[in-house]
Design an enzyme around this catalytic site. Sequence first.
Site, mmCIF file in Angstrom:
data_model
loop_
_atom_site.group_PDB
_atom_site.id
_atom_site.type_symbol
_atom_site.label_atom_id
_atom_site.label_comp_id
_atom_site.label_asym_id
_atom_site.label_seq_id
_atom_site.Cartn_x
_atom_site.Cartn_y
_atom_site.Cartn_z
ATOM 1 N N THR A 127 -62.338 -27.796 12.741
ATOM 2 C CA THR A 127 -62.108 -29.242 12.769
ATOM 3 C C THR A 127 -63.206 -29.944 13.548
ATOM 4 O OG1 THR A 127 -59.725 -28.844 12.654
ATOM 5 C CG2 THR A 127 -60.427 -31.044 13.305
ATOM 6 N N CYS A 128 -63.649 -29.368 14.637
ATOM 7 C CA CYS A 128 -64.717 -29.973 15.431
ATOM 8 C C CYS A 128 -66.008 -30.046 14.616
ATOM 9 C CB CYS A 128 -64.956 -29.189 16.717
ATOM 10 S SG CYS A 128 -63.503 -29.094 17.796
#
Length: 165
Positions: free
Chosen positions: A59-60
């Site tokens: 996600t990052c």
Amino acid sequence: MATVTLQGNELHTVGNLPKINSKAPEFNLVATDLSVKTLNDYKGKKLILNIFPSVDTGTCATSVRNFNKEAAQLDNTKVLCISRDLPFAQGRFCGAEGIENVEMLSDYATGAFGKEYGVEFEGGPLNGLHSRSIVVINENGDVTYTEQVAETVDEPNYAEALKAL
């Protein structure tokens, strides 16, 4: 202290995000070339602070890619991607991914950014890392938008952050 979750399990931060219409707290962060960047280095620019636990998570990495794509089209705006990752890891990621439109900055040296912006996790499996958050700052250094993502594995609201510019 704010409460968010990681796959449904509660995590707490050391504080809260800066208040809307407040002056953005100063920071000293390390760039991928190991220079130190401060809020003053971006004076007169609009900023999107894309804050996250680690660029080595899906996600990052996705948030960096998405903001990189959007940043190419923004006038007088810098997107700063901030984590506790070492600058070497941030640089490696950007090189491998062809990331050129955002600046990667690290809070590894002191952790002061995480405390000042209220995003440092306190306890739990992500202790010391930053919660996934967005802070938008206008040309005058005022905070105009914040989001602390409620579930750490979820992406931030890109559209709302961009609209706040």
